[in-house]
Design a protein around this motif. Structure first.
Motif, PDB file in Angstrom:
ATOM      1  N   CYS A 196       0.825  -1.208   0.000  1.00  0.00           N
ATOM      2  CA  CYS A 196       0.000   0.000   0.000  1.00  0.00           C
ATOM      3  C   CYS A 196       0.862   1.262   0.000  1.00  0.00           C
ATOM      4  O   CYS A 196       0.525   2.260  -0.646  1.00  0.00           O
ATOM      5  CB  CYS A 196      -0.944  -0.002   1.203  1.00  0.00           C
ATOM      6  N   ILE A 197       1.988   1.215   0.694  1.00  0.00           N
ATOM      7  CA  ILE A 197       2.871   2.372   0.732  1.00  0.00           C
ATOM      8  C   ILE A 197       3.551   2.574  -0.617  1.00  0.00           C
ATOM      9  O   ILE A 197       3.581   3.690  -1.154  1.00  0.00           O
ATOM     10  CB  ILE A 197       3.921   2.209   1.852  1.00  0.00           C
ATOM     11  N   ARG A 198       4.073   1.496  -1.187  1.00  0.00           N
ATOM     12  CA  ARG A 198       4.821   1.623  -2.436  1.00  0.00           C
ATOM     13  C   ARG A 198       3.926   1.893  -3.630  1.00  0.00           C
ATOM     14  O   ARG A 198       4.305   2.631  -4.540  1.00  0.00           O
ATOM     15  CB  ARG A 198       5.629   0.345  -2.682  1.00  0.00           C
ATOM     16  N   GLU A 199       2.729   1.310  -3.641  1.00  0.00           N
ATOM     17  CA  GLU A 199       1.873   1.411  -4.817  1.00  0.00           C
ATOM     18  C   GLU A 199       0.875   2.562  -4.756  1.00  0.00           C
ATOM     19  O   GLU A 199       0.276   2.906  -5.769  1.00  0.00           O
ATOM     20  CB  GLU A 199       1.113   0.091  -5.025  1.00  0.00           C
ATOM     21  N   VAL A 200       0.695   3.155  -3.569  1.00  0.00           N
ATOM     22  CA  VAL A 200      -0.250   4.270  -3.456  1.00  0.00           C
ATOM     23  C   VAL A 200       0.352   5.430  -2.677  1.00  0.00           C
ATOM     24  O   VAL A 200       0.573   6.523  -3.219  1.00  0.00           O
ATOM     25  CB  VAL A 200      -1.575   3.825  -2.772  1.00  0.00           C
ATOM     26  N   ILE A 201       0.639   5.210  -1.399  1.00  0.00           N
ATOM     27  CA  ILE A 201       0.945   6.305  -0.486  1.00  0.00           C
ATOM     28  C   ILE A 201       2.201   7.077  -0.881  1.00  0.00           C
ATOM     29  O   ILE A 201       2.240   8.303  -0.798  1.00  0.00           O
ATOM     30  CB  ILE A 201       1.058   5.766   0.955  1.00  0.00           C
ATOM     31  N   SER A 202       3.239   6.384  -1.330  1.00  0.00           N
ATOM     32  CA  SER A 202       4.487   7.077  -1.679  1.00  0.00           C
ATOM     33  C   SER A 202       4.807   6.999  -3.159  1.00  0.00           C
ATOM     34  O   SER A 202       5.929   7.312  -3.572  1.00  0.00           O
ATOM     35  CB  SER A 202       5.656   6.484  -0.870  1.00  0.00           C
TER      36      SER A 202
END
Length: 482
Positions: A196-202
């Motif tokens: 979720c962090i790599r593909e959206v949040i960041s």
């Protein structure tokens, strides 16, 4: 307190190191809590995940969370709740918080991009689209529409979409809504957090996405002359087929909106002829269907603007001969909407029967043939959790009416992103093999029969579209039937 009795040692706020041998206080707290539950006659088994699984998350969480910029991190309330839920041993609740953070951030990214462009590509139902205008309306978009729409305008990658689709599935069927948190391991949970962090949040916007955003802004705010339109046309040559189709859909949505000013429409008038040559037939036919919907709904202003749009590129031939195509597409849209909604097992059957009524014994209009086949395949494969039995009998009957061309479309449906994503789930894989069995008797081409055998013996159905050997056979088949 001895060294062995130390509590969790926190070196940095986001670099939590936990040693299994140093957690007696957590164990004591857990024992006290279980005793309290038992005292009041409440369930105490399978409530909290083992401490060892929590350790697995904490030992990795610093590396993962450090991928988020500090400014963004300071507002990530749900990540904090995620960590708190992990510490408490409530992995099902942690998964809910992770998904809340992801959806919240995805809405923020959409709002910062171009809302109208997103709504035009994410929402196919014109009546629902009319009710979506600003950022506040994003809450009216369900999670499934949000991640599909974000993928359509390439705010997330194809791989990111597939991963998020899986996490969404797990959130729906293995989160706090169901008592099966023990099925989630610590390494799975931290892996989903990283996804979720790599593909959206960041995830930064790609250069192409930034350029499309700038173009959409300029169309609405500046006058684009003929010479400038020719310069912009060079940019169109760098777009993929999907990007071309989505941009054309964006142009259509802007042009047919009654609130659009004349300068913006003139800009599209100048740009569209340069883009139209690269728009595929399926997308062109959808513009004709949308025109038909305006006619069916008696939306006179939108109908006039839609006809003007098609006339710009001599596209009147894409207007359906009758309204049956419009009605069938609307029925497919309604069916897929309830399929992904709550209580779909109860809600699907009447919508399935309505689609069956509209289809009847007459050939499906060519304008919606591809859309109809993919929609029917999608609902037949299920949502990955269970079969809507009273609807499936209708799906099997409709699949049985497929002609050879429709059967081939169904067989090749694994090449569609939505279908490919579904094929990562065990039940959907089983249903796809059932679909192949239904289609076998409808095709006679040796090349297609050979392809079916290759698909059936493939180890990973969700990776078929990336298999170069399968890809080559599909391309050869398409050249033969072209």
């Amino acid at each position: 307190m001895s060294k062995k009795e130390e509590q969790v040692e926190i070196i940095e706020p986001l670099d939590i190191a936990v040693r299994q041998t140093n957690l007696p206080q957590i164990s004591n707290f857990e024992a006290s809590l279980m005793g309290l539950l038992q005292k009041h006659g409440l369930p105490s088994q399978s409530i909290l995940v083992p401490i060892s699984q929590r350790v697995a998350v904490f030992n990795n969480i610093g590396i993962v969370v450090d991928q988020v910029e500090m400014e963004r991190r300071s507002t990530s309330v749900y990540i904090s709740k995620f960590i708190a839920a992990v510490a408490s041993g409530l992995f099902d609740a942690a998964l809910n918080y992770l998904w809340d953070e992801t959806i919240s951030d995805l809405r923020r990214r959409v709002a910062q991009y171009d809302l109208s462009y997103f709504y035009d590509n994410a929402v196919s139902n014109p009546e629902k689209r009319k009710k979506l205008d600003n950022e506040n309306d994003l809450v009216k978009i369900d999670d499934n529409e949000l991640i599909h729409g974000a993928r359509e305008i390439e705010l997330i990658s194809e791989l990111g979409f597939k991963h998020l689709d899986f996490i969404r599935y797990m959130r729906n069927w293995a989160s706090a809504a169901h008592p099966n948190q023990n099925e989630i391991t610590g390494l799975q949970l931290v892996s989903w957090l990283e996804t979720c962090i790599r593909e959206v949040i960041s995830l930064p916007l790609s250069n192409i996405v930034v350029e499309i955003k700038r173009l959409l802004s300029n169309i609405k705010t500046s006058s684009i002359s003929d010479p400038q339109a020719k310069e912009i046309a060079a940019f169109f040559m760098n777009l993929t087929q999907d990007q071309v189709n989505n941009l054309a859909s964006g142009f259509y949505g802007i042009y047919t909106r009654t609130t659009t000013d004349s300068q913006t429409r003139q800009n599209i008038h100048n740009l569209l002829p340069f883009l139209w040559g690269r728009v595929d037939e399926k997308t062109r036919q959808q513009f004709g269907i949308k025109y038909g919907k305006f006619v069916a709904n008696n939306d006179q202003d939108e109908k006039t603007l839609a006809r003007q749009f098609l006339d710009l590129v001599s596209g009147a031939s894409y207007i359906p001969d009758d309204l049956r195509a419009v009605e069938i597409q609307a029925a497919v849209e309604n069916l897929t909407a309830v399929h992904w909604g709550h209580n779909n097992f109860y809600n699907e059957p009447p919508f399935a029967r309505e689609l069956k009524r509209l289809v009847g014994q007459v050939k499906i209009p060519k304008q919606i043939n591809h859309y109809y086949v993919l929609g029917l395949v999608e609902v037949f494969l299920t949502n990955g959790n269970g079969v809507a039995w009273n609807a499936e009998v209708v799906y099997i009957e409709l699949l049985g009416k497929f002609d050879p061309d429709q059967a081939l479309l169904a067989i090749l449906s694994f090449d569609d992103e939505r279908i490919s994503s579904l094929l990562q789930f065990t039940l959907c894989q089983k249903k796809f093999k059932e679909l192949l069995n239904l289609m076998k008797q409808k095709v006679s081409s040796p090349a297609v029969k050979e392809l079916i055998i290759d698909i059936e013996t493939s180890g990973r159905l969700d990776r078929l579209r990336d298999d170069h050997r399968i890809r080559e056979k599909v391309d050869n088949i398409l050249r033969i039937i072209a």
